[in-house]
Design an enzyme around this catalytic site. Structure first.
Site, PDB file in Angstrom:
ATOM      1  N   ASP A  35     -16.556  27.568  -4.804  1.00 47.59           N
ATOM      2  CA  ASP A  35     -17.539  27.604  -3.726  1.00 47.59           C
ATOM      3  C   ASP A  35     -18.812  26.924  -4.230  1.00 47.59           C
ATOM      4  OD1 ASP A  35     -18.861  28.380  -1.343  1.00 47.59           O
ATOM      5  OD2 ASP A  35     -19.667  30.136  -2.352  1.00 47.59           O
ATOM      6  N   ASP A  73     -15.184  34.015   0.155  1.00 54.36           N
ATOM      7  CA  ASP A  73     -14.378  33.409  -0.909  1.00 54.36           C
ATOM      8  C   ASP A  73     -13.177  34.263  -1.293  1.00 54.36           C
ATOM      9  OD1 ASP A  73     -16.240  31.264  -1.184  1.00 54.36           O
ATOM     10  OD2 ASP A  73     -17.540  32.592  -2.338  1.00 54.36           O
ATOM     11  N   ARG A 120      11.694  26.156 -42.605  1.00 54.16           N
ATOM     12  CA  ARG A 120      10.530  26.239 -41.732  1.00 54.16           C
ATOM     13  C   ARG A 120       9.306  25.632 -42.412  1.00 54.16           C
ATOM     14  NH1 ARG A 120       9.256  26.694 -36.401  1.00 54.16           N
ATOM     15  NH2 ARG A 120       7.227  27.663 -36.105  1.00 54.16           N
TER      16      ARG A 120
END
Length: 1512
Positions: A640, A1088, A1347
């Site tokens: 807004d 709103d 990993r």
């Protein structure tokens, strides 16, 4: 009885009322009273009227039919219908009504006052048949008796809990091989108990709030026979509950009596202490607000109060009657001669011949208020139920209410008492009143109410004598529960709706439930795990059944016979046993861990002092705790404008009067316009401000010379125009002087402002208005010598240049969104009648007198257009001289329209339209709504992060465009596409869309839409769209929606002007559904709410328009600038943390479950437990829970300052790369690999041979073999989590160490007791073997090595952007952020860590009160807009930061703040990494190949060439 909603008969030839008079004879000679048509709260049916109402009502938990939102017959909808008499009703033909919502099928209700119920309304015991709801409300879910069963019922609505309960039931049967069913139930019991405790605490808090509300004080009439309810008709169950409650309360009081303040119970303290409103957010009920009162002089709860500050005439002796004038028996009459003020017989609800009883007003509790009760409400009190107003302290029956708790609007609304009830002021009057209110059923529409009061006007003691009278009742005559009475000493009314039948409670449904995107995707991952679990259980059952069927194997040796009796049944039983054994594949702890993580994330957001708004004492308040990760994936923000990007603090800046412009101002929009033209804005701004300061000084001197205005405060002057004062003094021409005087007189008279004078030297007058614009206009009139002192009995008192004058306000036709204007009809001191009108320029110009003022019209229009280009909000001012005869004729029609029950709005609108014509133009005004602090920088920062911002506003196109330039939403390089369809045809809109799509070589096809859904790139900053509401309505049609969406996708900015709340929500829905993106809506007002609830994330700003947006939002903040930190810091952190946490959670359960699965291969899948059962129970509860939870809570890749300094890091969230299905499966495969390593390392140790311990005992049994595997698995899991964690601080390392050591600790302690059975002495035997430590070490290294290698290769050769930025941080390239932060005095206490921001700020806490419901200001002294100055921010520039400098303005001068787009030759990735680091002199290593960090330069080349897509 059926509610009669028929209109009064309208006869053009009959006499029609003009002015109102009281029934007493002396009132006939009184002057004409003020009549006001209050439009303030009217939601007029127009193009968007229904949609505006639906935007509020649609959020209800129980949604009503839209029928309640239709055109409101019977006049229930206008804001104020005053001075309507008790008019004799005549029969008219029936007219079919449009149905209202009757949620509980209660039907229309008839409430009797001192009139017995008819035989059809009572039962055989003479009790009323119709039962009304009590005023006692309960938002709590549970009672002490219902808590356990009800809570368990709610918890087991979760399918995961049902699944684990099913597993526990299976373990009860020994046939499935579970060794200890009790221990197996421990995890579920722990989770259920923890959840129950959390629910109990939340519900206890709601109960406390309910009790505070229900025990709030109110003055209720007692010793009065309320025939509508029966105190004896109470069910036995309720009697038992009440007796139980009393006994518990008395017991508690006896125990805690020593702790009480002597002689003061809670109820008595409740009468003495101010009570704040609250919001029970946990249940999302935005309704049950506690009474707020600032009176501190309540008597004790037991005091009977006969009278309150009301003039008390002496009681009349029985038998004496009130002299009545000789009047006709119709409701209205006229005197024969001329157009003298007509007299009206409004009647009175009081029967003067009725005997007076012992009724008195007694201070009671809200919970005791019932339908049909009389109540007296005092100033600043909250309304306890829906009350029809009978009388007020105001002679005209007016009162003022604040409806902030209902619709979020802080502006005061005017309500009026019934004309027939204004003589009811005392308890004895209530005892004499005899009437019936026929009311519509309870329904949730806040802006509609239809009822009628009926009574018999007594003329003698004969019971049947008298006229049947009626008076319509509308929303204007109703005070709704939750409102606060303001600026009114007292009101007296009757209760028509109580408890959950009141409008606020019917509107108190929960906010629509929202689930985060990750949570929705997680369901699929859980389903995948269910499939995997099903497959391994199926394999286990088949293999075990086949093994039993074969025979001649180890089963024949170790087990006697088949459990099931046949291989098939045996396999079936094994399937369920496997389900128990492998249950961790679907981890129950995942759900509770995610709840803990999200709760703590919400706590950190709330505790961040950088988002604390000190002015309102308002921190960032999460209302939905489970969607914080969605904040990290926002691609579109819908905002807004007024109150969101701007302050909603209106300042009168300029005016045009009689063709002459006045006023000097330098607005943000003006600066933006000059910025487009290449002007040095800083230098020009400094020059302009200096010029304005000089002009202000001259103007103040001129004002003092003209008149030493005691009400002028130098600091509050916003209208700087020295030439206006000279013209007002007559130094130019007499005509201009008169025009200026008339202009300011119009501003001072045409309004609905309430003036409040604060004593002092000099005195101070503040204005409370229904809009901040109106307050600014009246305040400017005050500053130049036209001061509104207050309202008199029939008009307004002004101080005009030191001379006090009184003006009679004959009618006030107020502003609404459909009329777009307001008018006041004034009788001037010279007896002339003037109409003053102000409104939108298009509306006023269409009503000017034709053929006159052509030059003035053109000049004024040019000035207004110039003002609009500067970002100012404009209004036109006009007037009209009315002849006495013309006015009286119109007033007759107006009174008739006001008296109608049906179609009252339309009739009043038609009558108002007739008088507001042939106006004479006076001039126009220009008001600035200043930008909020930090808005331009925030928008620029969000744009750099790849977020697209759309502005949806109700302002003019010109104003919105200039605000867009001033806040960096638009720039000079953009081509503005002004989308406006003149003929309102879809074909024209489609042609316009096709023309603009051709610019981008697009046609709007489905293929283009599919491509757009996959692309998350920010569009090039070359185009922007500006569209108005009428055109938007066309392009939102299903036929054009796709083309419009694709066109907007290609534009950098989109500004929608003149849009309704429903259109705002439609735009959000179009983008969210059409492009499959994450959306965020932010606003501050009730208009709103629709788009806030439509978006994935709704953010409400606690601004000047109340708290409706806040109450409906997921997050509430104090200022727009805090959005950058909420999204770019906390949102990105939360999303990345949660994505990593869930992946690690699935990984750790795979590695644990499959080690057990591999063991089944070697025991024919007979579901033998590899581990001791306590290992299985404690795995998720203790051994691996803390590191993964704290990873989700505290892990940080970079600090908050770096996150804001490099907003491009956020783009990874827009592309949703932190949690993907490939990532899920990679982690699952990693867990599978590590399970193989952990199991087969130990297996290969045991398989070749058998070895013994020092005492000769072997350790090759199942329990000890499991003890070899479990520690290695737990260590691998915890180190794996640490490896995936970015931040290795002392807390994270400590938690990992504790989790690892806990395995050894538990093994050593538990195995020391003989109760551990086969596990006895395991620790001493296993830990004493060197092979155990060797296997553990090798297993951990082999598990983590892949990993580690992959992460190393990725970070060195294929780095993500975050890896590069982290390396820059290590090299000290962001140290300037800490230096800048340390030099910012207003940023003290800010930190880069969660452990620092967790400390709550020292803002005031109100016990048992939600943060978002704490009062903004003391209601009795709160100005309209701000506590410092009603209209000014003391000259502060809205674009300058005064605190919370979180990003752009913290950089040293050497670092250029650039918002330029990336050059096409390099692509957008260069901009991604170097937008903050372009100064070669400061960071030479970034620009010279021989610099020390050449490896980083090489990485940059890779990103520039598009080889890394982490930010693409």
């Amino acid at each position: 009885m059926v509610l009669a909603l028929s209109p009064y008969e309208e006869n053009d030839g009959a006499p029609i009322p003009g002015q109102e008079h009281e029934q007493a004879p002396e009132s006939e000679s009184e002057p004409i009273k003020t009549k006001r048509l209050r439009w303030a709260t009217q939601y007029k049916k127009g193009k968007s009227g229904n949609k505006k109402r639906l935007s509020i009502i649609d959020r209800l938990h129980h949604r009503g039919s839209q029928a309640s939102e239709k055109k409101r017959d019977s006049g229930g909808g206008e804001s104020l219908r005053t001075d309507l008499g008790g008019i004799q009703e005549e029969p008219v033909p029936d007219r079919q009504e449009e149905p209202n919502v009757d949620r509980d099928n209660q039907g229309p209700r008839t409430v009797h006052f001192n009139i017995p119920l008819g035989p059809e309304a009572v039962d055989e015991n003479n009790f009323p048949i119709q039962h009304y709801r009590r005023n006692k409300i309960r938002t709590a879910k549970y009672t002490p008796l219902s808590f356990i069963p009800k809570n368990l019922w709610y918890q087991f609505h979760n399918i995961a809990n049902v699944y684990f309960l099913f597993l526990i039931i299976l373990t009860i049967f020994s046939i499935f091989g579970a060794s200890n069913p009790g221990l197996n139930a421990v995890p579920l019991i722990v989770i259920v108990v923890i959840t129950a405790i959390k629910d109990a605490i939340e519900d206890y808090r709601r109960t406390i709030l309910d009790n505070e509300l229900n025990n709030s004080p109110v003055h209720r009439l007692v010793d009065y026979n309320n025939v509508n309810v029966s105190t004896d008709d109470i069910s036995m169950w309720r009697r038992i509950k009440k007796a139980t409650t009393r006994s518990l309360v008395n017991t508690y009081k006896t125990i805690s009596r020593k702790k009480e303040i002597p002689g003061q119970t809670y109820a008595e303290r409740a009468m003495d202490e101010p009570r704040e409103s609250y919001d029970s957010s946990a249940n999302r009920r935005q309704s049950a607000f506690s009474a707020h009162t600032q009176r501190t002089s309540f008597a004790s709860a037991r005091e009977d109060i006969q009278m309150t500050p009301v003039p008390s005439p002496l009681p009349r002796e029985d038998g004496l009657t009130i002299p009545e004038p000789d009047r006709p028996k119709t409701a209205m009459s006229y005197e024969a001669q001329g157009y003298a003020p007509p007299t009206k017989n409004f009647g009175s609800l009081i029967n003067p011949y009725r005997e007076v009883g012992n009724a008195r007003f007694h201070q009671d509790y809200w919970k005791n208020v019932q339908v049909g009760d009389y109540v007296r409400i005092y100033n600043d009190d909250q309304i306890p139920a829906d009350v029809v107003i009978l009388s007020t302290s105001d002679p005209d029956g007016a009162c003022y209410v604040e409806t902030k708790n209902l619709d979020g609007e802080t502006n005061l609304k005017v309500r009026h008492a019934l004309r027939s009830g204004r003589k009811i002021k005392h308890a004895r009057d209530c005892d004499r009143a005899e009437f019936v209110i026929e009311s519509e059923p309870p329904q949730p529409n806040l802006y509609q109410y239809s009822a009628v009061a009926r009574w018999k006007q007594r003329s003698s003691k004969v019971s049947d004598a008298g006229e049947q009278m009626a008076e319509p009742i509308s929303i204007n005559n109703l005070l709704l529960r939750g409102c606060n009475l303001r600026n009114t000493d007292w009101i007296l009314g009757v209760v028509v709706f109580t408890g959950f039948d009141t409008k606020i409670m019917m509107n108190s449904g929960i906010t629509p439930s929202k689930r985060s995107r990750i949570a929705r995707q997680l369901n699929w991952n859980v389903i995948y795990n269910f499939i995997v679990l099903f497959l391994i259980c199926l394999v286990s059952g088949i293999v075990e059944g086949v093994s039993f069927g074969k025979g001649h194997n180890t089963i024949d040796v170790f087990e006697f016979g088949s459990i099931g009796g046949s291989p098939a049944v045996d396999g079936f039983i094994t399937f369920w046993a496997a389900l128990i054994l492998f249950q961790n594949m679907v981890p129950i702890s995942l759900y509770i861990s995610l709840e803990i993580i999200k709760t703590l994330q919400a706590f950190f957001i709330y505790s961040d002092t950088e988002m604390y708004y000190e002015k309102l004492d308002y921190p960032c308040t999460p209302k939905s705790w489970n969607i914080s990760d969605d904040l990290g994936q926002i691609e579109y923000i819908f905002s807004d404008k007024t109150g969101t990007l701007t302050q909603n603090v209106m300042e009168f800046k300029k005016a045009t009067i009689n063709g002459v412009p006045y006023g000097e101002a330098y607005t943000e929009a003006q600066a933006g316009m000059q910025k487009r033209q290449g002007i040095d804005v800083e230098k020009e701004g400094a020059r302009a401000r200096e010029q304005i300061a000089q002009a202000r000084g001259r103007m103040l001197n001129e004002i003092r010379k003209l008149h030493d205005n005691p009400y002028l405060h130098d600091g509050g002057l916003t209208f700087v125009a020295p030439d206006f004062i000279t013209d007002l003094a007559g130094e130019s021409t007499k005509a201009q002087q008169q025009a200026c005087e008339q202009f300011m007189l119009a501003l001072a008279l045409c309004h609905t402002v309430i003036a409040e004078t604060t004593p002092g030297d000099p005195p101070k007058i503040e204005f409370k208005a229904q809009s901040p614009d109106e307050a600014a206009l009246v305040a400017t009139a005050r500053d130049v010598g036209y001061t509104v002192l207050g309202n008199s009995a029939d008009g307004i008192r002004l101080n005009v240049q030191g001379e006090e004058r009184a003006y009679k306000v004959l009618n006030t036709l107020e502003f609404n969104s459909t009329r777009k204007r307001m008018s006041a009809i004034i009788r001037m001191p010279n007896n002339k009648i003037m109409l003053f009108c102000k409104g939108a320029d298009s509306i006023i110009y269409s009503r000017l007198k034709r053929g006159e003022q052509s030059e003035l019209r053109r000049t004024t229009a040019e000035h207004l257009e110039m003002f609009a280009r500067e970002g100012l909000r404009t209004l036109c001012i006009a007037q009209k001289v009315l002849g006495e005869e013309e006015y009286q004729e119109w007033n007759v029609q107006h009174e008739l329209a006001a008296s109608a029950i049906q179609d009252r709005e339309d009739k009043l609108e038609a009558v108002s339209d007739a008088i507001e014509r042939d106006l004479t133009l006076l001039g126009g005004t220009a008001i600035e709504d200043r930008l909020q602090e930090g808005v331009p920088d925030t928008i620029a920062l969000l744009a750099e992060a790849g977020i697209k911002l759309w502005v949806l506003t109700g302002d003019k196109v010109e104003t919105a465009i200039n605000i867009g330039f001033s806040c960096n939403l638009l720039n000079n390089d953009m081509e503005l596409i002004l989308f406006k369809i003149e003929d309102d045809r879809i074909e024209s809109a489609e042609a316009e869309l096709d023309k603009h799509l051709a610019i981008f070589n697009m046609t709007g096809s489905d293929e283009e839409l599919k491509a757009a859904r996959k692309s998350h790139e920010a569009p090039a900053p070359t185009h922007a769209i500006v569209i108005d509401g009428d055109s938007l309505k066309l392009v939102l049609d299903d036929q054009l929606r796709q083309k419009f969406l694709l066109l907007c996708k290609q534009c950098k900015s989109v500004v929608c002007c003149r849009v309704s709340p429903a259109q705002k929500a439609a735009v959000v829905a179009m983008v969210k559904g059409g492009l499959d993106v994450m959306t965020l809506s932010i606003g501050d007002g009730a208009n709103d709410v629709a788009m806030i609830q439509e978006a994935d994330i709704g953010v409400g700003i606690a601004g000047e328009e109340g708290r409706q947006a806040v109450m409906s939002s997921d997050y509430a903040i104090g200022q727009f600038r805090f959005l950058q930190r909420l999204v770019l810091v906390h949102g990105r952190w939360s999303y990345r943390r949660l994505g990593e946490t869930i992946a690690n959670f699935f990984y750790k359960n795979v590695i644990w479950t499959f080690t057990i699965f591999w063991y089944q291969i070697y025991c024919d899948f007979d579901m033998t437990y590899l581990y001791d059962y306590t290992y299985i129970l404690l795995f998720n509860l203790a051994f691996t829970s803390l590191p993964v939870i704290f990873m989700g809570v505290l892990d940080q890749d970079v600090s908050d300052k770096v996150s804001l300094a490099v907003p491009q890091l956020y783009r990874r969230g827009i592309e949703r790369k932190e949690w993907t299905q490939p990532k899920f499966w990679l982690y699952m495969l990693d867990g599978l690999y590590q399970s193989v390593i952990c199991f087969y390392m130990a297996y290969l140790l045991f398989s070749p041979n058998n070895f013994v311990t020092g005492n000769g005992l072997n350790i090759d049994d199942r329990e000890r073999f499991g003890a070899y595997i479990a520690p290695a698995a737990v260590i691998s899991i915890n180190l794996y989590i640490l490896l995936n964690t970015y931040r290795w601080d002392w807390l994270m390392c400590l938690l990992v160490a504790i989790s690892i050591l806990l395995v050894w600790f538990w093994t050593g302690i538990y195995s020391s007791f003989t109760s551990s059975d086969y596990f006895y002495k395991t620790a001493a035997q296993v830990f004493g073997e060197a092979t155990f430590w060797a296997v553990t070490l090798l297993s951990v290294i082999a598990s983590l090595l892949p990993r580690f290698c992959i992460k190393t290769i990725q970070k060195v050769y294929f780095p993500y952007d975050i890896d590069i930025v982290r390396e820059q941080v290590r090299q000290g390239k962001y140290d300037y952020l800490s230096v800048a932060d340390g030099s910012d005095a207003m940023s003290k206490g800010s930190s880069t860590t969660d452990s620092d921001i967790v400390k709550p700020s020292k803002h005031t806490h109100y016990p048992s009160v939600d943060e978002d419901q704490r009062p903004i200001y003391p209601p009795s002294v709160a100005p309209t807009a701000t506590t410092h100055n009603p209209r000014s921010q003391n000259g502060s520039d809205g674009t300058d930061f005064t605190r919370h400098r979180s990003s752009l303005d913290q950089y040293p001068p050497a670092v250029r703040q650039s918002v330029d787009r990336a050059r096409p030759s390099f692509g957008k990735h260069l901009f991604t990494l170097h937008s903050r680091l372009r100064d070669e002199s400061q960071y030479p290593e970034l620009f010279y190949p021989n610099a020390r960090t050449n490896i980083f330069k090489n990485r940059s080349v890779k990103i520039i060439n598009g080889q890394n897509t982490s930010l693409v």
